[in-house]
Design an enzyme around this catalytic site. Structure first.
Site, PDB file in Angstrom:
ATOM      1  N   LYS A   1      11.153   1.039  -1.137  1.00 33.28           N
ATOM      2  CA  LYS A   1      10.193   1.501  -2.141  1.00 33.28           C
ATOM      3  C   LYS A   1       9.236   2.481  -1.464  1.00 33.28           C
ATOM      4  O   LYS A   1       8.283   2.086  -0.789  1.00 33.28           O
ATOM      5  CB  LYS A   1       9.387   0.350  -2.758  1.00 33.28           C
ATOM      6  CG  LYS A   1       8.755   0.807  -4.092  1.00 33.28           C
ATOM      7  CD  LYS A   1       7.514   0.076  -4.478  1.00 33.28           C
ATOM      8  CE  LYS A   1       6.283   0.551  -3.780  1.00 33.28           C
ATOM      9  NZ  LYS A   1       5.914   1.958  -4.043  1.00 33.28           N
TER      10      LYS A   1
ATOM     11  N   GLU B   1       2.753  -1.540   9.849  1.00 35.49           N
ATOM     12  CA  GLU B   1       2.217  -0.321  10.490  1.00 35.49           C
ATOM     13  C   GLU B   1       1.047   0.108   9.626  1.00 35.49           C
ATOM     14  O   GLU B   1       1.251   0.662   8.532  1.00 35.49           O
ATOM     15  CB  GLU B   1       3.278   0.785  10.513  1.00 35.49           C
ATOM     16  CG  GLU B   1       4.453   0.513  11.416  1.00 35.49           C
ATOM     17  CD  GLU B   1       4.105   0.606  12.890  1.00 35.49           C
ATOM     18  OE1 GLU B   1       3.082   1.236  13.231  1.00 35.49           O
ATOM     19  OE2 GLU B   1       4.842   0.036  13.698  1.00 35.49           O
TER      20      GLU B   1
ATOM     21  N   CYS C   1      -2.166   8.755  10.179  1.00 28.03           N
ATOM     22  CA  CYS C   1      -2.653   7.437  10.605  1.00 28.03           C
ATOM     23  C   CYS C   1      -3.305   7.505  11.984  1.00 28.03           C
ATOM     24  O   CYS C   1      -4.258   6.791  12.262  1.00 28.03           O
ATOM     25  CB  CYS C   1      -1.507   6.447  10.618  1.00 28.03           C
ATOM     26  SG  CYS C   1      -0.107   6.994  11.619  1.00 28.03           S
TER      27      CYS C   1
ATOM     28  N   GLU D   1     -11.535   4.041   7.950  1.00 28.44           N
ATOM     29  CA  GLU D   1     -10.613   5.180   7.878  1.00 28.44           C
ATOM     30  C   GLU D   1     -10.890   5.981   6.598  1.00 28.44           C
ATOM     31  O   GLU D   1     -10.780   5.449   5.501  1.00 28.44           O
ATOM     32  CB  GLU D   1      -9.191   4.615   7.837  1.00 28.44           C
ATOM     33  CG  GLU D   1      -8.099   5.629   7.916  1.00 28.44           C
ATOM     34  CD  GLU D   1      -6.714   4.987   7.734  1.00 28.44           C
ATOM     35  OE1 GLU D   1      -6.539   4.154   6.815  1.00 28.44           O
ATOM     36  OE2 GLU D   1      -5.804   5.345   8.489  1.00 28.44           O
TER      37      GLU D   1
HETATM   38  N1  LIG Z   1       0.598   2.990  11.373  1.00 26.32           N
HETATM   39  C1  LIG Z   1       1.350   3.969  10.928  1.00 26.32           C
HETATM   40  O1  LIG Z   1       2.303   4.377  11.566  1.00 26.32           O
HETATM   41  C2  LIG Z   1       1.029   4.619   9.607  1.00 26.32           C
HETATM   42  C3  LIG Z   1       1.767   5.744   9.218  1.00 26.32           C
HETATM   43  C4  LIG Z   1       1.457   6.360   8.016  1.00 26.32           C
HETATM   44  C5  LIG Z   1       0.431   5.875   7.218  1.00 26.32           C
HETATM   45  N2  LIG Z   1      -0.271   4.791   7.624  1.00 26.32           N
HETATM   46  C6  LIG Z   1      -1.385   4.299   6.813  1.00 26.32           C
HETATM   47  O2  LIG Z   1      -1.057   4.365   5.423  1.00 26.32           O
HETATM   48  C7  LIG Z   1      -2.247   4.479   4.661  1.00 26.32           C
HETATM   49  C8  LIG Z   1      -2.073   5.539   3.592  1.00 26.32           C
HETATM   50  O3  LIG Z   1      -0.963   5.249   2.807  1.00 26.32           O
HETATM   51  P1  LIG Z   1      -1.046   4.721   1.304  1.00 26.32           P
HETATM   52  O4  LIG Z   1      -2.308   5.172   0.665  1.00 26.32           O
HETATM   53  O5  LIG Z   1       0.247   5.052   0.644  1.00 26.32           O
HETATM   54  O6  LIG Z   1      -1.112   3.150   1.544  1.00 26.32           O
HETATM   55  P2  LIG Z   1      -1.004   1.983   0.486  1.00 26.32           P
HETATM   56  O7  LIG Z   1      -1.211   0.724   1.234  1.00 26.32           O
HETATM   57  O8  LIG Z   1      -1.844   2.251  -0.696  1.00 26.32           O
HETATM   58  O9  LIG Z   1       0.507   2.081  -0.048  1.00 26.32           O
HETATM   59  C9  LIG Z   1       1.609   2.037   0.821  1.00 26.32           C
HETATM   60  C10 LIG Z   1       2.841   1.595   0.046  1.00 26.32           C
HETATM   61  O10 LIG Z   1       2.668   0.245  -0.368  1.00 26.32           O
HETATM   62  C11 LIG Z   1       2.975   0.125  -1.749  1.00 26.32           C
HETATM   63  N3  LIG Z   1       2.287  -1.032  -2.286  1.00 26.32           N
HETATM   64  C12 LIG Z   1       0.995  -1.151  -2.657  1.00 26.32           C
HETATM   65  N4  LIG Z   1       0.750  -2.413  -3.106  1.00 26.32           N
HETATM   66  C13 LIG Z   1       1.917  -3.090  -2.982  1.00 26.32           C
HETATM   67  C14 LIG Z   1       2.322  -4.426  -3.276  1.00 26.32           C
HETATM   68  N5  LIG Z   1       1.473  -5.339  -3.780  1.00 26.32           N
HETATM   69  N6  LIG Z   1       3.597  -4.794  -3.049  1.00 26.32           N
HETATM   70  C15 LIG Z   1       4.476  -3.891  -2.510  1.00 26.32           C
HETATM   71  N7  LIG Z   1       4.165  -2.614  -2.247  1.00 26.32           N
HETATM   72  C16 LIG Z   1       2.895  -2.224  -2.459  1.00 26.32           C
HETATM   73  C17 LIG Z   1       2.564   1.473  -2.311  1.00 26.32           C
HETATM   74  O11 LIG Z   1       3.125   1.676  -3.589  1.00 26.32           O
HETATM   75  C18 LIG Z   1       3.104   2.393  -1.232  1.00 26.32           C
HETATM   76  O12 LIG Z   1       4.500   2.553  -1.391  1.00 26.32           O
HETATM   77  C19 LIG Z   1      -3.337   4.817   5.639  1.00 26.32           C
HETATM   78  O13 LIG Z   1      -4.122   3.677   5.872  1.00 26.32           O
HETATM   79  C20 LIG Z   1      -2.576   5.199   6.899  1.00 26.32           C
HETATM   80  O14 LIG Z   1      -3.290   4.998   8.094  1.00 26.32           O
HETATM   81  C21 LIG Z   1       0.009   4.146   8.788  1.00 26.32           C
HETATM   82  C1  LIG Z   2       3.194   7.979  12.415  1.00 22.66           C
HETATM   83  N1  LIG Z   2       2.900   9.372  12.088  1.00 22.66           N
HETATM   84  C2  LIG Z   2       2.082   9.946  13.144  1.00 22.66           C
HETATM   85  C3  LIG Z   2       4.146  10.110  11.986  1.00 22.66           C
HETATM   86  C4  LIG Z   2       2.289   9.494  10.794  1.00 22.66           C
HETATM   87  C5  LIG Z   2       1.083   8.748  10.609  1.00 22.66           C
HETATM   88  O1  LIG Z   2       0.450   8.879   9.594  1.00 22.66           O
END
Ligand SMILES: NC(=O)c1ccc[n+]([C@@H]2O[C@H](COP(=O)([O-])OP(=O)(O)OC[C@H]3O[C@@H](n4cnc5c(N)ncnc54)[C@H](O)[C@@H]3O)[C@@H](O)[C@H]2O)c1
Ligand SMILES: C[N+](C)(C)CC=O
Length: 507
Positions: A173, A248, A282, A383
């Protein structure tokens, strides 16, 4: 167009839901996709379960699954231009960044296609010649793969490639905001020969389409990339059926610059660290920690260069960075800057939505610099996920390390110094999953990625990124089976010598 992929077929959402995807840079319609409900996701889980329990995929020689990944890598490169365009339209990032992402995605499929070809098995010497003891690895089962919008296909690839090569089946998803490249990947998996039911795709909001992924008992593992609050919720949901979980999550990453650093390199990279992809990374270096004696000079130059960064849409050849993903996110970043100022931070540049010319059609926010920050402030601890850098100063190495680690997060960070041993000392003391010395941002498929503290659980990429998708089993084969006679038996009085020779089964 049917855009859910379940059990090897392209299907419509059962309840008929659809969602328009609009480019964040100008609001233009990119496409309309199906919006799944929980019932669609349950059907996808059933398909993945059946393919795992009854299909050939988990039992294929690993090299055959690895060959499929290598084929996918070739197909990604064949379609690179189309995929990059889709990614840029969905996210609003520059086309050059979309292209860069496709190469990164390809490298992940190639890495696992090349490095994970052999059966993973280890013999254990138990000190007995009547016993053969082996540790083998097996797929975990049905995996729920849930990903965010900032690097849509890249974050999908970090999960799908190791998940598949390990022999699992999955339901993916992706973020509801950026579905197009995940749809395309499913077509490539189909073309590369992934059997029906092994790879399944549902699109839609987390609360509805996503919900069964962490609650359904037929799912064995949840691998999630996204925000920390969502991650905590999934962890709680997964506990009821003791699913394996990999998280992550976010970061608030310190970029430490000592006065003895190469100034031009540190300065230039301080900008890239935080303003790349408008801060929607991130691992963005959103906390700049500067040694006191360097502060005024470095900050003045950062402000000057930040003000000159050109914003624009994916196909604007002059643009250096793009739009924020949505109006809601733009509002969040704006509120965050307002909060920082209310907390006492000094706004030096940026700070409000960019609306000049065509920028008014999109969700653009200019590079923003906040000085006079400290770790008691929410703007330093939380963040924003936007193009906003907070500046703190430090007096010495000890203070730099203390400040850098004063965070609930521990995803990534950097240290800039020309003193090699200081760089190494500081890097080792930083409580983060990735630390760069005199660099910022590189990551490679061969090296693990993940967070300390509330930045996550588990690792992606590298050898550990594959182990997340494998169970470990110990197989003990007794080559001379005999009664153990622990509790005695009808023959207990007759054969004490033979029993001693074989050794008790218990040890
Ligand atoms: N650590 C890493 O490698 C990494 C990489 C990229 C992004 N991020 C983090 O992602 C965040 C931004 O992404 P976002 O706004 O899409 O995050 P988010 O948590 O809002 O959503 C992420 C995913 O989870 C899904 N989701 C939300 N609620 C859910 C539930 N109850 N059950 C199942 N799925 C659910 C969303 O639809 C989406 O597909 C930032 O905090 C960023 O730091 C981390
Ligand atoms: C993990 N990276 C750096 C590719 C994307 C983070 O948001």
């Amino acid at each position: 167009m049917s855009s859910l992929y379940i059990g090897g077929s392209w299907v419509r959402a059962r309840a008929g839901g659809t969602r328009e995807i609009r480019c964040p840079a100008d609001g233009s319609l990119v496409g309309t996709v199906d919006e799944a409900s929980a019932a669609d996701t349950e059907a996808a889980i059933a398909a993945a379960r059946e393919a795992f329990d009854e299909g050939p995929w988990p039992h294929l020689p690993t090299a055959e699954r690895a060959d499929v990944l290598l084929k996918v890598a070739d197909l990604l490169q064949r379609d690179k231009a189309d995929i990059a365009r889709m990614e840029s339209l969905d996210t609003g990032k520059r086309l050059a960044e979309g292209e860069y992402d496709v190469d990164d995605v390809t490298s992940v499929f190639r890495h696992y296609g090349e490095s994970a070809r052999s059966e993973s098995e280890r013999s254990v010497d138990v000190g007995r010649d009547d016993v053969e003891s082996r540790v083998v690895h097996e797929p975990i089962g049905v995996c729920a793969l849930i990903t965010p919008w900032n690097y849509p296909l890249l974050q999908v690839a970090w999960k799908v490639a190791p998940c598949l090569v390990a022999g699992n089946t999955f339901v993916l998803k992706p973020s509801e905001l950026t579905p197009h490249t995940a749809i395309h990947l499913m077509r490539l998996l189909e073309e590369a020969g992934v059997p029906a039911g092994v790879a399944n795709l549902v699109l839609g909001a987390g609360a509805d389409a996503g919900a069964p992924l962490s609650t359904d008992p037929r799912v064995d593992l949840v691998s999630f990339t996204g925000g920390v609050e969502t991650g905590k919720r999934l962890m709680v949901n997964s506990a009821a059926t003791v699913k394996k979980i990999a998280l992550e999550l976010g970061g608030k990453n310190p970029n430490i610059v000592f006065a003895d650093a190469d100034r031009e390199a540190a300065l230039d990279n301080a900008l890239t660290a935080v303003f790349l992809h408008s801060g929607q990374v991130c691992s963005a270096g959103a906390r700049l920690l500067v040694e006191e004696s360097l502060h005024d000079e470095l900050v003045a130059e950062i402000v000057k260069r930040a003000a000159a960064i050109r914003l624009g849409g994916p196909f604007d050849a002059d643009a250096e960075t793009g739009a924020l993903i949505s109006e809601a996110h733009l509002d969040k970043v704006t509120a965050y800057v307002d909060m920082a100022v209310a907390e006492g931070a000094r706004l030096l540049v940026g700070g409000a939505r960019a609306t000049e010319g065509d920028l008014a059609d999109g969700y653009f926010f200019p590079p923003t610099v906040l000085d006079d920050c400290d770790t008691t402030m929410r703007c330093v601890q939380e963040e924003s996920f936007g193009p906003v850098v907070t500046i703190e100063t430090f007096r010495d190495e000890e203070e730099a390390v203390r400040l850098a680690n004063d965070s609930v997060y521990g995803l990534a960070g950097a240290v800039w110094t020309s003193d090699e041993s200081k760089g190494e000392r500081v890097a080792r003391r930083m409580r983060m999953g990735t630390v760069w010395i005199n660099d910022y941002h590189p990551y490679v498929a061969q090296a693990e990625w993940g967070g300390y503290k509330q930045s996550g659980i588990g690792r992606e990429l590298g050898a550990a990124g594959l182990e997340e998708y494998r169970e470990t089993k110990h197989i003990w084969r007794n080559l001379k089976p005999a009664p153990s006679e622990w509790f005695g038996s009808s023959s207990a009085d007759g054969d004490d010598d033979a029993n001693e020779e074989n050794g008790a089964a218990h040890g």
